[in-house]
Design an enzyme around this catalytic site. Structure first.
Site, mmCIF file in Angstrom:
data_model
loop_
_atom_site.group_PDB
_atom_site.id
_atom_site.type_symbol
_atom_site.label_atom_id
_atom_site.label_comp_id
_atom_site.label_asym_id
_atom_site.label_seq_id
_atom_site.Cartn_x
_atom_site.Cartn_y
_atom_site.Cartn_z
ATOM 1 N N ARG A 1 -35.882 123.971 23.053
ATOM 2 C CA ARG A 1 -36.946 123.518 23.936
ATOM 3 C C ARG A 1 -36.586 122.144 24.512
ATOM 4 O O ARG A 1 -36.061 121.277 23.804
ATOM 5 C CB ARG A 1 -38.286 123.400 23.194
ATOM 6 C CG ARG A 1 -39.022 124.721 22.993
ATOM 7 C CD ARG A 1 -39.509 125.332 24.310
ATOM 8 N NE ARG A 1 -40.217 126.597 24.139
ATOM 9 C CZ ARG A 1 -39.638 127.795 24.147
ATOM 10 N NH1 ARG A 1 -38.333 127.914 24.315
ATOM 11 N NH2 ARG A 1 -40.364 128.892 24.016
ATOM 12 N N HIS B 1 -33.229 128.463 31.563
ATOM 13 C CA HIS B 1 -33.955 129.101 30.451
ATOM 14 C C HIS B 1 -33.687 130.619 30.406
ATOM 15 O O HIS B 1 -34.616 131.434 30.521
ATOM 16 C CB HIS B 1 -35.464 128.825 30.561
ATOM 17 C CG HIS B 1 -36.159 128.879 29.234
ATOM 18 N ND1 HIS B 1 -37.082 127.947 28.831
ATOM 19 C CD2 HIS B 1 -36.043 129.748 28.198
ATOM 20 C CE1 HIS B 1 -37.521 128.242 27.623
ATOM 21 N NE2 HIS B 1 -36.896 129.348 27.213
ATOM 22 N N GLU C 1 -40.096 121.826 32.559
ATOM 23 C CA GLU C 1 -39.359 122.862 33.295
ATOM 24 C C GLU C 1 -40.127 123.282 34.540
ATOM 25 O O GLU C 1 -41.354 123.371 34.498
ATOM 26 C CB GLU C 1 -39.157 124.086 32.384
ATOM 27 C CG GLU C 1 -37.956 123.906 31.501
ATOM 28 C CD GLU C 1 -37.750 125.037 30.508
ATOM 29 O OE1 GLU C 1 -38.399 126.088 30.618
ATOM 30 O OE2 GLU C 1 -36.910 124.849 29.623
ATOM 31 N N ASP D 1 -30.148 124.725 28.208
ATOM 32 C CA ASP D 1 -30.836 125.880 28.793
ATOM 33 C C ASP D 1 -32.334 125.603 28.922
ATOM 34 O O ASP D 1 -33.052 126.391 29.515
ATOM 35 C CB ASP D 1 -30.606 127.114 27.907
ATOM 36 C CG ASP D 1 -31.190 128.389 28.499
ATOM 37 O OD1 ASP D 1 -30.915 128.666 29.688
ATOM 38 O OD2 ASP D 1 -31.936 129.100 27.787
HETATM 39 P P1 NAD Z 1 -37.528 130.062 13.537
HETATM 40 O O1 NAD Z 1 -38.975 129.751 13.335
HETATM 41 O O2 NAD Z 1 -36.961 131.291 12.934
HETATM 42 O O3 NAD Z 1 -36.652 128.822 13.045
HETATM 43 C C1 NAD Z 1 -36.942 127.497 13.338
HETATM 44 C C2 NAD Z 1 -36.440 126.655 12.174
HETATM 45 O O4 NAD Z 1 -36.559 125.291 12.520
HETATM 46 C C3 NAD Z 1 -37.233 126.853 10.881
HETATM 47 O O5 NAD Z 1 -36.357 127.171 9.811
HETATM 48 C C4 NAD Z 1 -37.916 125.501 10.658
HETATM 49 O O6 NAD Z 1 -38.040 125.186 9.280
HETATM 50 C C5 NAD Z 1 -36.933 124.577 11.352
HETATM 51 N N1 NAD Z 1 -37.458 123.285 11.794
HETATM 52 C C6 NAD Z 1 -38.628 122.977 12.372
HETATM 53 N N2 NAD Z 1 -38.676 121.671 12.671
HETATM 54 C C7 NAD Z 1 -37.498 121.140 12.287
HETATM 55 C C8 NAD Z 1 -36.922 119.834 12.355
HETATM 56 N N3 NAD Z 1 -37.570 118.796 12.865
HETATM 57 N N4 NAD Z 1 -35.677 119.668 11.870
HETATM 58 C C9 NAD Z 1 -34.999 120.692 11.321
HETATM 59 N N5 NAD Z 1 -35.477 121.942 11.225
HETATM 60 C C10 NAD Z 1 -36.719 122.161 11.715
HETATM 61 O O7 NAD Z 1 -37.323 130.063 15.105
HETATM 62 P P2 NAD Z 1 -36.108 130.712 15.904
HETATM 63 O O8 NAD Z 1 -36.391 132.142 16.168
HETATM 64 O O9 NAD Z 1 -34.846 130.342 15.254
HETATM 65 O O10 NAD Z 1 -36.286 129.965 17.313
HETATM 66 C C11 NAD Z 1 -36.106 128.574 17.458
HETATM 67 C C12 NAD Z 1 -36.606 128.131 18.810
HETATM 68 O O11 NAD Z 1 -35.736 128.617 19.826
HETATM 69 C C13 NAD Z 1 -37.967 128.712 19.230
HETATM 70 O O12 NAD Z 1 -39.035 127.977 18.668
HETATM 71 C C14 NAD Z 1 -37.934 128.608 20.729
HETATM 72 O O13 NAD Z 1 -38.476 127.361 21.120
HETATM 73 C C15 NAD Z 1 -36.455 128.636 21.059
HETATM 74 N N6 NAD Z 1 -36.060 129.832 21.823
HETATM 75 C C16 NAD Z 1 -35.422 129.664 23.018
HETATM 76 C C17 NAD Z 1 -35.012 130.779 23.739
HETATM 77 C C18 NAD Z 1 -34.324 130.672 25.080
HETATM 78 O O14 NAD Z 1 -34.247 131.657 25.816
HETATM 79 N N7 NAD Z 1 -33.758 129.523 25.434
HETATM 80 C C19 NAD Z 1 -35.292 132.053 23.251
HETATM 81 C C20 NAD Z 1 -35.918 132.185 22.028
HETATM 82 C C21 NAD Z 1 -36.309 131.063 21.307
HETATM 83 C C1 COI Z 2 -38.739 132.191 23.671
HETATM 84 O O1 COI Z 2 -38.633 133.376 23.292
HETATM 85 O O2 COI Z 2 -39.409 131.349 23.040
HETATM 86 C C2 COI Z 2 -38.074 131.763 24.887
HETATM 87 O O3 COI Z 2 -37.850 130.587 25.074
HETATM 88 C C3 COI Z 2 -37.713 132.792 25.907
HETATM 89 C C4 COI Z 2 -38.503 132.698 27.192
HETATM 90 C C5 COI Z 2 -38.457 134.016 27.893
HETATM 91 C C6 COI Z 2 -39.904 132.191 27.080
#
Ligand code: NAD
Ligand code: COI
Length: 331
Positions: free
Chosen positions: A236, A297, A265, A260
């Site tokens: 994020r 993104h 955004e 990304d």
């Molecule tokens: P998840 O909940 O499985 O894992 C997140 C981890 O971060 C957890 O283990 C949590 O304990 C840890 N955490 C929280 N705060 C922390 C900190 N300050 N320091 C260290 N660790 C910390 O989530 P995930 O499925 O791995 O996804 C992570 C993030 O990726 C989502 O929250 C989302 O914002 C982002 N994401 C982006 C995209 C994209 O297209 N760019 C897609 C999917 C998810």
């Molecule tokens: C998420 O799954 O959290 C993402 O960042 C992907 C986006 C399509 C919102």
């Protein structure tokens, strides 16, 4: 029962139709974002699915409550744009799709890392700016197998990234605020994020954009990273202080960045039909640098993700209708 899917993108439509047929449940869709006006379209529907980064706040949930729609499912992971407390206060259950394809995002982080470690941005620059197509001394790269990769956040995506970077032979160090037990015996966990930042050649962020994590990577933290290090953020935008990052890149405090996600955004960033041009000066400044890779993104955007996002979100709605709850509830 019948459901309404908001902000549908072209590639999702065949999966929405197929789910509807397979489950014999009416599902209608619109390319409109979900907001306090468009929610009227879901009048007489039992549940809503949406995929958007725009905020969903109290007024929306009040209106859903009035319209007697008890459940909202998002088709993505991150819930940072949703007022989950307001949803609960209005008796709206919210669900997400926690693991539609962690590998899709992890692969994207690896792709960005390779682009930067092999200096591809400098080659593209030479080609596109000067129409020159030859080797240069500064194109010399470095192997990821000789690097230490620091994974911050070892949830679903962080662990998928660990597997991929290990496959490339990197030494992995990891930090998770809520350190989870893992079966990955050879990962060095450190409960000090600053120590990870000091050691890592690649710093790869996979934590949620919660208020606690706002500017997790700030000026001071960029300062303690190696001058040769690169930062990857597919999580994020709010995790990184953009001004501090631009300063760090311009002054060789770190060597590169793969981004990304961005602070503030553009509203149309997920809109596949948008023809607006980019006007955010920070993103433009970052995109112009040869030592960055900047993408809108899209780390999630694979065929595998799209199918799972649609199916799981609609399964969530059906399960809530049948049982009153869902294992993917986030409030
Ligand atoms: P998840 O909940 O499985 O894992 C997140 C981890 O971060 C957890 O283990 C949590 O304990 C840890 N955490 C929280 N705060 C922390 C900190 N300050 N320091 C260290 N660790 C910390 O989530 P995930 O499925 O791995 O996804 C992570 C993030 O990726 C989502 O929250 C989302 O914002 C982002 N994401 C982006 C995209 C994209 O297209 N760019 C897609 C999917 C998810
Ligand atoms: C998420 O799954 O959290 C993402 O960042 C992907 C986006 C399509 C919102």
């Amino acid at each position: 029962m019948k459901f309404m899917v908001y902000n549908v993108i072209e590639s999702e439509i065949p999966f929405v139709k197929k789910w509807s047929e397979d489950n014999a449940i009416e599902v209608d869709f619109t390319d409109k974002l979900l907001d306090i006006n468009s929610v009227e379209l879901a009048k007489n529907y039992d549940g809503i699915s949406t995929l958007q980064l725009q905020p969903m706040e109290n007024e929306l949930f009040e209106k859903m409550h009035k319209l007697n729609i008890p459940v909202l499912t998002i088709r993505n992971v991150g819930t940072d744009n949703i007022d989950l407390v307001a949803a609960k206060q209005n008796d709206i259950l919210v669900t997400n799709v926690p693991t539609y394809s962690p590998e899709s995002i992890a692969e994207f982080s690896v792709m960005m890392s390779l682009y930067l470690t092999r200096k591809a941005g400098y080659m593209q620059d030479l080609l596109h700016q000067k129409h020159q197509f030859h080797n240069e001394d500064h194109f010399i790269g470095k192997l990821i197998s000789d690097m230490t990769v620091g994974i911050i956040g070892t949830g679903h995506i962080g662990r998928a990234a660990i597997k991929l970077f290990k496959g490339l032979g990197a030494k992995i160090i990891a930090y998770d605020k809520f350190a989870v037990d893992t079966d990955d015996g050879d990962i060095e966990y450190d409960n000090d994020i600053d120590e990870l930042l000091r050691q890592a050649d690649i710093v790869d962020l996979h934590v949620p954009g919660s208020p606690d994590n706002y500017h997790l990577i700030n000026r001071e933290r960029l300062d303690i990273m190696k001058n040769s290090a690169i930062l990857i953020n597919t999580a994020r935008g709010s995790l990184v202080d953009t001004q501090a990052l631009i300063y760090a890149l311009e002054n060789s405090i770190i060597a590169g960045a793969g981004l990304d996600t961005f602070e503030d955004e553009p509203g149309d960033i997920l809109d596949t039909k948008s023809n607006q041009t980019l006007n955010d000066p920070n993103i433009i400044a970052l995109a112009k640098m040869p030592n960055t890779i900047v993408t809108p993104h899209v780390a999630f955007n694979t065929q595998e993700s799209i199918e799972n996002m649609v199916n799981t979100s609609l399964d969530n709605l059906k399960t809530v209708m049948l049982t009153g709850t869902s294992e993917n509830s986030v409030n």
